[in-house]
Motif scaffolding. Structure first.
Motif, PDB file in Angstrom:
ATOM      1  N   PRO A  82       0.666  -1.369  -0.142  1.00  0.00           N
ATOM      2  CA  PRO A  82       0.116  -0.030   0.029  1.00  0.00           C
ATOM      3  C   PRO A  82       0.752   1.398   0.054  1.00  0.00           C
ATOM      4  CG  PRO A  82      -0.954  -1.543   1.506  1.00  0.00           C
ATOM      5  CD  PRO A  82       0.442  -2.093   1.097  1.00  0.00           C
ATOM      6  N   GLU A  83       2.137   1.306   0.472  1.00  0.00           N
ATOM      7  CA  GLU A  83       2.883   2.491   0.469  1.00  0.00           C
ATOM      8  C   GLU A  83       3.923   2.602  -0.679  1.00  0.00           C
ATOM      9  OE1 GLU A  83       2.909   0.356   3.345  1.00  0.00           O
ATOM     10  OE2 GLU A  83       1.191   1.592   4.174  1.00  0.00           O
ATOM     11  N   THR A 109      -3.772  -7.208   0.151  1.00  0.00           N
ATOM     12  CA  THR A 109      -3.451  -5.830  -0.424  1.00  0.00           C
ATOM     13  C   THR A 109      -3.134  -5.963  -2.036  1.00  0.00           C
ATOM     14  OG1 THR A 109      -1.072  -6.042   0.125  1.00  0.00           O
ATOM     15  CG2 THR A 109      -2.766  -5.194   1.797  1.00  0.00           C
ATOM     16  N   GLN A 130      -7.498  -3.634   7.639  1.00  0.00           N
ATOM     17  CA  GLN A 130      -6.543  -2.611   7.825  1.00  0.00           C
ATOM     18  C   GLN A 130      -6.335  -1.716   6.875  1.00  0.00           C
ATOM     19  OE1 GLN A 130      -2.961  -4.375   9.654  1.00  0.00           O
ATOM     20  NE2 GLN A 130      -3.757  -3.773  11.608  1.00  0.00           N
ATOM     21  N   ASN A 131      -5.986  -1.868   5.532  1.00  0.00           N
ATOM     22  CA  ASN A 131      -5.783  -1.280   4.365  1.00  0.00           C
ATOM     23  C   ASN A 131      -7.061  -0.536   3.667  1.00  0.00           C
ATOM     24  OD1 ASN A 131      -3.703  -3.621   4.577  1.00  0.00           O
ATOM     25  ND2 ASN A 131      -2.670  -1.565   4.413  1.00  0.00           N
ATOM     26  N   ARG A 134      -7.767   3.135   3.422  1.00  0.00           N
ATOM     27  CA  ARG A 134      -6.599   3.732   2.683  1.00  0.00           C
ATOM     28  C   ARG A 134      -6.908   3.600   1.129  1.00  0.00           C
ATOM     29  NH1 ARG A 134      -0.351   4.136   3.517  1.00  0.00           N
ATOM     30  NH2 ARG A 134       0.588   5.024   1.565  1.00  0.00           N
TER      31      ARG A 134
END
Length: 326
Positions: A82-83, A109, A130-131, A134
């Motif tokens: 994700p980053e 992800t 969790q993602n 985002r």
């Protein structure tokens, strides 16, 4: 024979790869050889790819060779994906897959890789809980659903976190060979063909400590301190030092949810904690969390996380926290 590709990259989550591969491999023991699955790993180069847990995976071919010839292409996820900035080679491979394959999708992800390739606009998708916020924020054109284990939107398939890739792959096997084969594979792997509830049962509703410098933070602290009592908006407004009308507006501005929504989420989180850690009867848990009855708590938990209090306790509590058998 059905040809499957799983796209991998440095830092890939091994379970996102191994889970689907084992489902396809087990399925081959229940179907004819001419309908069997052949799984290939695809990466940027032929060199071994190191997973996030340190394991090394050996690719069978490269992204540059394209997706032609595959029936299904899945992209695995990774903790850092994700980053990461978009990978042009991976994006190109996935764009090709979306054009030429009967099915394509992601595990965990890996949805971010699909988003990088521009393949999620207007599509219903999911990813690790969790993602998911985002993904929704970065790609507002994607219709991100936070509580799904997996989603099919046309020929696009996406799954929730990590082991949800097994659920997704079992669904693909059921589509190809029927529910009986998928059930046989699930039994062999000792998993459910369709697990109860969504992934919200794994994620907390309230995780951050309240900021007592803000009106909403003062109200949140009041809720957590009086969780087993009836709580009105007027009480929360008093705790914040504001009028009820102004408080409700400010609370939504600062938190994105209504005061009543926060109260219910807080009750659900406490109920989950007590179900995990104590053997208290359900009516006692309900009272301690501020629910008027065990039945109301059951209805709220089913609506919120998709499972009943008894089922949640059975799935997540330690043996020492379970009520003694009658």
């Amino acid at each position: 024979m059905r040809h499957i590709a799983i796209a991998i990259f440095p830092g890939v989550q091994l379970l996102d790869v191994a889970g689907p591969m084992d489902v396809f491999d087990e399925a081959n023991t229940f179907i004819d050889a001419d309908a069997a699955y052949r799984v290939r790993l695809v990466a940027a180069t032929p060199a071994p790819v190191r997973a996030s847990n340190g394991s090394r995976l050996l690719p069978d071919q490269t992204f540059a060779q394209g997706a032609a010839g595959f029936d299904t292409v899945l992209v695995a996820g990774g903790p850092a994906l994700p980053e990461r900035a978009p990978d042009a080679a991976l994006s190109g491979f996935l764009m090709d897959a979306a054009q030429v394959c009967a099915r394509f999708g992601s595990v965990c992800t890996g949805a971010f890789a699909l988003a990088h390739a521009g393949l999620l606009a207007g599509r219903h998708v999911t990813t690790h809980w969790q993602n998911a916020p985002r993904l929704a924020a970065q790609y507002p054109q994607a219709r991100v659903e936070l509580d799904r284990i997996y989603i099919r939107d046309g020929k696009l398939f996406t799954s929730a976190g990590v082991t949800a890739g097994i659920d997704l792959t079992l669904a693909l096997v059921a589509e190809d060979h029927g529910a009986d084969v998928a059930l046989a594979v699930a039994k062999r792997l000792v998993v459910f063909t369709q697990r109860r509830g969504g992934q919200s049962q794994f994620s907390p509703y309230v995780s951050a400590r309240p900021d007592l410098a803000t009106a909403s933070g003062k109200a949140q602290a009041y809720v957590l301190a009086h969780i087993n009592q009836r709580i009105s908006v007027e009480q929360l407004a008093d705790a914040a030092g504001m009028s009820a009308r102004n408080f409700a507006r400010v609370f939504v501005q600062e938190t994105g949810i209504t005061p009543n929504e926060f109260v219910e989420r807080s009750r659900v989180d406490l109920a989950r904690s007590l179900l995990e850690t104590t053997a208290a009867p359900l009516k006692v848990v309900a009272y301690d969390c501020g629910f008027s009855s065990a039945e109301l708590m059951r209805r709220v938990l089913v609506r919120r996380i998709g499972v009943s209090p008894a089922d949640y306790r059975a799935a997540f509590s330690a043996p020492s926290a379970r009520p003694a058998a009658a």
